[in-house]
Design an enzyme around this catalytic site. Sequence first.
Site, PDB file in Angstrom:
ATOM      1  CD  GLU A  96      -2.515   1.761   0.335  1.00 61.94           C
ATOM      2  OE1 GLU A  96      -2.352   2.924  -0.084  1.00 61.94           O
ATOM      3  OE2 GLU A  96      -3.349   0.974  -0.143  1.00 61.94           O
ATOM      4  N   GLY A 104      -6.461   1.070   4.778  1.00 56.88           N
ATOM      5  CA  GLY A 104      -7.852   1.516   4.781  1.00 56.88           C
ATOM      6  C   GLY A 104      -8.210   2.225   3.494  1.00 56.88           C
ATOM      7  CG  HIS A 151     -45.676  -1.779  18.955  1.00 55.10           C
ATOM      8  ND1 HIS A 151     -45.973  -0.913  17.923  1.00 55.10           N
ATOM      9  CD2 HIS A 151     -46.337  -1.313  20.051  1.00 55.10           C
ATOM     10  CE1 HIS A 151     -46.790   0.025  18.370  1.00 55.10           C
ATOM     11  NE2 HIS A 151     -47.019  -0.197  19.665  1.00 55.10           N
TER      12      HIS A 151
END
Length: 488
Positions: free
Chosen positions: A39, A44, A449
């Site tokens: 990288e 990331g 609910h």
Amino acid sequence: MVVGEVIQERELIIVGGGPGGYNAAIRAAQLGVEVTLIEKGELGGICLSKGCIPSKLSAHTASKLSDYKHLQQIGIDTGEPSFNLDQHRKYMEQTVSALQKGVESLCKANKVEVINGTASFMTGSRIGVEIGDTFEMYKYEKVIIASGVSSSVPDVFKMDSESDRIFTAQTIYEIEEVPEHLLIYGTDYIALEAATSFRALGSSVTIIMDETDGYGFDADIEKELSRVLKKSKIKVMKNSVVDSVEANDEQVFIHLTKGEDEKLSVEGTHLLVSAGFTPNTKEIGIDALSIEIDESGFIVINEHSETSVKGVYAVGDVTFGPSLAVKAIKQGKVAAEHCAGRKSELNLRYIPTIVHTAPPIATVGLTEAVAVGEGFSVTTGQFSMSGNGYAGITGKKEGVVKVIKDSETNLLLGVHMIGHGAVEMITSGVTALEMAARDEDLMYGFFPHPSFNEGWLEALESLTGEAIHVTPGKQQKKSAAEPVGSRD
């Protein structure tokens, strides 16, 4: 530059440490493969440092600011809020840094060798890596390309000298001031997220659309989105072709043609151009691999994330298909597993699309128009979140849930949502479609609910005209298949 004396051999090399790359690296290491991850920037990738994380943090901040009026309604009054961009940027940097260190720690813990350098492919299964003032050569058994993309900027927006008032999808969240008036060229999820976020932060916002027919969502989601944008006082200029762009130290001017011949000029303090992406392939010398690419330069892969050359894989935005981290992550894992000998595969048909607008949008599967076009006779059910009890409690009553099924088999074809909680709820839609669920399969279970999830239940029940909180005339709708078309 110092050149290494020997060619070093590696079992699996991964080029790029974004979501696709580092997920592939860790999964391969978990399966016993020796992994080297190259990288040139931070682990990331763009997603973590400039895209996914900064944009979602901005959307989260905007949401919190927008909650102020509701807090007053329920009796909480702490004075009118103000936005501190410097503090926001500081928090963003801390968040990004922490996540990057987390990825670094995971790679280290899984014994992934990480090389910080710029990679370039050469013939004979070799990769050259420029590391500062040195150049090393590596030979691989297998390789995964996860080099990502760069923002594509149409020529009309390219200035003689770069303006500090014109931004792309990969630079907009580096902005150092809240725009007084943000002009946005584009209709993708990046443009929409920026529009609602900056509007909540205090900017005037104008979206400029070319001949594109909408934002790419189901017609009923588009209708609700347009209503929300109008209510938020975000101006949308449709059917507008940009002729030229000018910028000075304080303003950006866009000269355009609206419709057939109406000439207009739009003035703003800043401009975001979100017009798609260009794959990062030339930079890594991909020609040396002789792999198949499509007409736009994206790498063509099969269901195993493998390219046309055996042992060479590609994942993430550099491949054809939507530019989404969720795609990259899944492809990375599949590629790694296939490298390790597993028979893993993937299909992008039910990949979810999420947009962190205010309110958020989440969709998966076929739209009503596409389903009819593919030859289905469809039934749709729809529920407005204004009728949801928990939405009433929280003051998040904007939104619609829409479900599409095959009228003949009752199999679900698509789920489309705009409203608070949509991003979390869409996972149930993905699971249902992957498992070839019928509407009755989902209605059988219990829905808590009060909760936003009940919007799901109401939309499902309206498929059969049995929704409790939808008036009879607004329940199921049937659309006949087109005369020509098939389900194949």
